[in-house]
Write a protein that holds these residues in place. Structure first.
Motif, PDB file in Angstrom:
ATOM      1  N   VAL A  75      15.418   4.236   6.620  1.00 42.21           N
ATOM      2  CA  VAL A  75      14.432   4.202   5.553  1.00 42.21           C
ATOM      3  C   VAL A  75      13.339   5.203   5.897  1.00 42.21           C
ATOM      4  O   VAL A  75      13.003   5.397   7.071  1.00 42.21           O
ATOM      5  N   ILE A  76      12.809   5.879   4.879  1.00 47.47           N
ATOM      6  CA  ILE A  76      11.761   6.879   5.051  1.00 47.47           C
ATOM      7  C   ILE A  76      10.569   6.443   4.206  1.00 47.47           C
ATOM      8  O   ILE A  76      10.729   6.153   3.015  1.00 47.47           O
ATOM      9  N   VAL A  77       9.393   6.388   4.798  1.00 45.49           N
ATOM     10  CA  VAL A  77       8.203   5.960   4.077  1.00 45.49           C
ATOM     11  C   VAL A  77       7.123   7.026   4.251  1.00 45.49           C
ATOM     12  O   VAL A  77       6.736   7.347   5.376  1.00 45.49           O
ATOM     13  N   VAL A  78       6.673   7.593   3.138  1.00 49.09           N
ATOM     14  CA  VAL A  78       5.616   8.608   3.156  1.00 49.09           C
ATOM     15  C   VAL A  78       4.418   8.055   2.390  1.00 49.09           C
ATOM     16  O   VAL A  78       4.526   7.734   1.203  1.00 49.09           O
ATOM     17  N   GLY A  79       3.279   7.938   3.083  1.00 50.53           N
ATOM     18  CA  GLY A  79       2.096   7.342   2.476  1.00 50.53           C
ATOM     19  C   GLY A  79       1.147   8.326   1.846  1.00 50.53           C
ATOM     20  O   GLY A  79       0.380   7.963   0.949  1.00 50.53           O
ATOM     21  N   SER A  80       1.132   9.580   2.305  1.00 51.41           N
ATOM     22  CA  SER A  80       0.253  10.620   1.755  1.00 51.41           C
ATOM     23  C   SER A  80       1.066  11.886   1.554  1.00 51.41           C
ATOM     24  O   SER A  80       2.070  12.105   2.241  1.00 51.41           O
ATOM     25  N   ALA A  81       0.630  12.725   0.616  1.00 52.91           N
ATOM     26  CA  ALA A  81       1.338  13.971   0.345  1.00 52.91           C
ATOM     27  C   ALA A  81       1.354  14.852   1.587  1.00 52.91           C
ATOM     28  O   ALA A  81       0.321  15.055   2.236  1.00 52.91           O
ATOM     29  N   ARG A 176       3.958   0.618   7.718  1.00 51.13           N
ATOM     30  CA  ARG A 176       2.598   0.893   8.189  1.00 51.13           C
ATOM     31  C   ARG A 176       1.949   2.043   7.434  1.00 51.13           C
ATOM     32  O   ARG A 176       0.749   2.017   7.137  1.00 51.13           O
ATOM     33  N   ALA A 177       2.736   3.076   7.103  1.00 50.84           N
ATOM     34  CA  ALA A 177       2.178   4.226   6.397  1.00 50.84           C
ATOM     35  C   ALA A 177       1.631   3.825   5.034  1.00 50.84           C
ATOM     36  O   ALA A 177       0.647   4.400   4.557  1.00 50.84           O
ATOM     37  N   LEU A 178       2.272   2.831   4.398  1.00 48.12           N
ATOM     38  CA  LEU A 178       1.791   2.356   3.102  1.00 48.12           C
ATOM     39  C   LEU A 178       0.616   1.405   3.269  1.00 48.12           C
ATOM     40  O   LEU A 178      -0.355   1.461   2.508  1.00 48.12           O
ATOM     41  N   ARG A 179       0.683   0.524   4.253  1.00 51.11           N
ATOM     42  CA  ARG A 179      -0.403  -0.436   4.448  1.00 51.11           C
ATOM     43  C   ARG A 179      -1.713   0.273   4.752  1.00 51.11           C
ATOM     44  O   ARG A 179      -2.787  -0.155   4.325  1.00 51.11           O
ATOM     45  N   ARG A 180      -1.628   1.379   5.494  1.00 56.19           N
ATOM     46  CA  ARG A 180      -2.854   2.113   5.813  1.00 56.19           C
ATOM     47  C   ARG A 180      -3.487   2.721   4.566  1.00 56.19           C
ATOM     48  O   ARG A 180      -4.705   2.692   4.396  1.00 56.19           O
ATOM     49  N   ILE A 181      -2.646   3.320   3.716  1.00 63.13           N
ATOM     50  CA  ILE A 181      -3.192   4.061   2.579  1.00 63.13           C
ATOM     51  C   ILE A 181      -3.733   3.129   1.506  1.00 63.13           C
ATOM     52  O   ILE A 181      -4.602   3.497   0.719  1.00 63.13           O
ATOM     53  N   ILE A 182      -3.242   1.887   1.454  1.00 65.63           N
ATOM     54  CA  ILE A 182      -3.675   0.942   0.421  1.00 65.63           C
ATOM     55  C   ILE A 182      -5.114   0.518   0.632  1.00 65.63           C
ATOM     56  O   ILE A 182      -5.882   0.394  -0.314  1.00 65.63           O
ATOM     57  N   ARG A 183      -5.477   0.295   1.872  1.00 64.26           N
ATOM     58  CA  ARG A 183      -6.817  -0.226   2.161  1.00 64.26           C
ATOM     59  C   ARG A 183      -7.881   0.814   1.857  1.00 64.26           C
ATOM     60  O   ARG A 183      -7.902   1.903   2.420  1.00 64.26           O
ATOM     61  N   ALA A 184      -8.791   0.482   0.925  1.00 73.12           N
ATOM     62  CA  ALA A 184      -9.817   1.431   0.499  1.00 73.12           C
ATOM     63  C   ALA A 184     -10.741   1.835   1.638  1.00 73.12           C
ATOM     64  O   ALA A 184     -11.307   2.937   1.623  1.00 73.12           O
ATOM     65  N   ASP A 185     -10.894   0.962   2.643  1.00 69.74           N
ATOM     66  CA  ASP A 185     -11.818   1.253   3.741  1.00 69.74           C
ATOM     67  C   ASP A 185     -11.123   1.878   4.944  1.00 69.74           C
ATOM     68  O   ASP A 185     -11.743   2.069   5.992  1.00 69.74           O
ATOM     69  N   SER A 186      -9.846   2.199   4.829  1.00 67.00           N
ATOM     70  CA  SER A 186      -9.131   2.749   5.979  1.00 67.00           C
ATOM     71  C   SER A 186      -9.368   4.247   6.115  1.00 67.00           C
ATOM     72  O   SER A 186      -9.634   4.944   5.138  1.00 67.00           O
ATOM     73  N   LYS A 187      -9.253   4.743   7.329  1.00 67.54           N
ATOM     74  CA  LYS A 187      -9.400   6.182   7.553  1.00 67.54           C
ATOM     75  C   LYS A 187      -8.263   6.952   6.878  1.00 67.54           C
ATOM     76  O   LYS A 187      -8.465   8.076   6.403  1.00 67.54           O
ATOM     77  N   ALA A 188      -7.079   6.362   6.814  1.00 66.42           N
ATOM     78  CA  ALA A 188      -5.962   7.027   6.138  1.00 66.42           C
ATOM     79  C   ALA A 188      -6.284   7.251   4.666  1.00 66.42           C
ATOM     80  O   ALA A 188      -5.973   8.306   4.094  1.00 66.42           O
ATOM     81  N   ASN A 189      -6.915   6.264   4.035  1.00 63.07           N
ATOM     82  CA  ASN A 189      -7.298   6.407   2.636  1.00 63.07           C
ATOM     83  C   ASN A 189      -8.381   7.461   2.482  1.00 63.07           C
ATOM     84  O   ASN A 189      -8.366   8.255   1.519  1.00 63.07           O
TER      85      ASN A 189
END
Length: 293
Positions: A75-81, A176-189
């Motif tokens: 499985v491949i999960v990409v959270g940001s472009a 994890r890549a998706l969970r990070r980007i979902i959180r509005a207060d995360s550094k990934a977001n």
């Protein structure tokens, strides 16, 4: 066994629709079927947030300084472009690379995450996660793919089937890549906001301090978070976007090299040619010749 049944189902669609190399909508939400029989050189593109499942063959990708290999069952999960360069590892006309990809609907994804009650984890990390898919993820892909056979079922159950895929992936370690980007207060977001700005202004000069301000972080914290997410510095990320756009222009249109260099933001065609050859292993004029021939 479910992976093999899903592969057989995908091959049936390929045969029925007489598909060759490329990507084709499956008639189910944002799911596409990919098949690549062979390629004489790597390809490149900006990969949008998505979830993928490899059914057959292998492929290698590079984003920033990271190199990742996908094999059947991964499985491949990409959270940001991310701008990526990819090449086939195991594929041939008789045994092509086959995969299913699902584009991410952030509104639906956030709804699933909220219903799950959220999770806590390190809020900056790679935007790409991959590895062996568990049975629940494969089963959810298969159920979504089968909806293509019945438009009424797809209309009625499609959203629920997509939600199940999101749920299964979010609960897995690859989510994890998706969970990070979902959180509005995360550094990934916050890094994603900078990525969006770089993509919009990639032809122009961009100051790192401006990107840090857009992300709401100090310069040092932003730089560290950006590298953790993209495996790149902000400057190199911008260069990769320029070179990716140039690669596609040269490959698809045969536009003169000097014109392409200026179109993507380079003042010096010579510098462009050097950086292009360093990244892709071939001079830009070779892609122009390919287009002409």
């Amino acid at each position: 066994m479910e992976l093999q049944r899903l592969l057989d189902d995908a091959k049936a669609l390929i045969t029925e629709a007489q598909l060759d190399n490329g990507f084709w909508p499956c008639g189910v939400r944002d799911m596409v079927l990919a098949q690549t029989r062979q390629s004489k050189r790597p390809s490149c593109s900006v990969v949008e947030p998505m979830i993928g499942l490899v059914l057959q063959g292998s492929k290698s990708v590079q984003y920033g300084t990271e190199h990742v290999r996908y094999d059947a069952g991964d499985v491949i999960v990409v959270g940001s472009a991310l701008p990526m360069v990819s090449g086939l590892v195991d594929a041939s006309p008789e045994h092509p690379y086959i995969a299913l990809y699902i584009g991410i609907d952030m509104r639906v994804l956030r709804g699933v995450y909220t219903d799950m009650g959220g999770t806590s984890l390190d809020d900056a990390g790679p935007a790409l996660e991959s590895g062996q898919a568990d049975a629940e993820v494969i089963d959810s892909f298969a159920r979504l793919f089968r909806l293509r056979r019945d438009p009424i079922a797809e209309q009625t159950l499609g959203t629920a089937a997509v939600r199940e895929v999101y749920f299964r992936v979010l609960r897995s370690d690859k989510g994890r890549a998706l969970r990070r980007i979902i959180r509005a207060d995360s550094k990934a977001n916050q890094v994603a906001k900078a990525i969006a700005h770089i993509r919009k202004e990639y032809r122009s000069t961009i100051k790192a301090s401006d990107l840090a301000a857009i992300s709401g972080m100090s310069a040092s914290v932003f730089y560290d978070a950006f590298k953790r997410v993209t495996a790149n510095s902000p400057l190199q990320f911008q260069k990769d976007l320029r070179l990716t756009e140039a690669f596609q222009l040269l490959q698809q249109t045969g536009t003169p090299v000097s014109s392409v260099a200026h179109a993507v933001g380079y003042e010096s065609p010579a510098q462009f040619s050097r950086e292009f050859a360093k990244k892709f292993g071939v001079p830009p004029r070779e892609l122009t010749r390919d287009h002409v021939t």
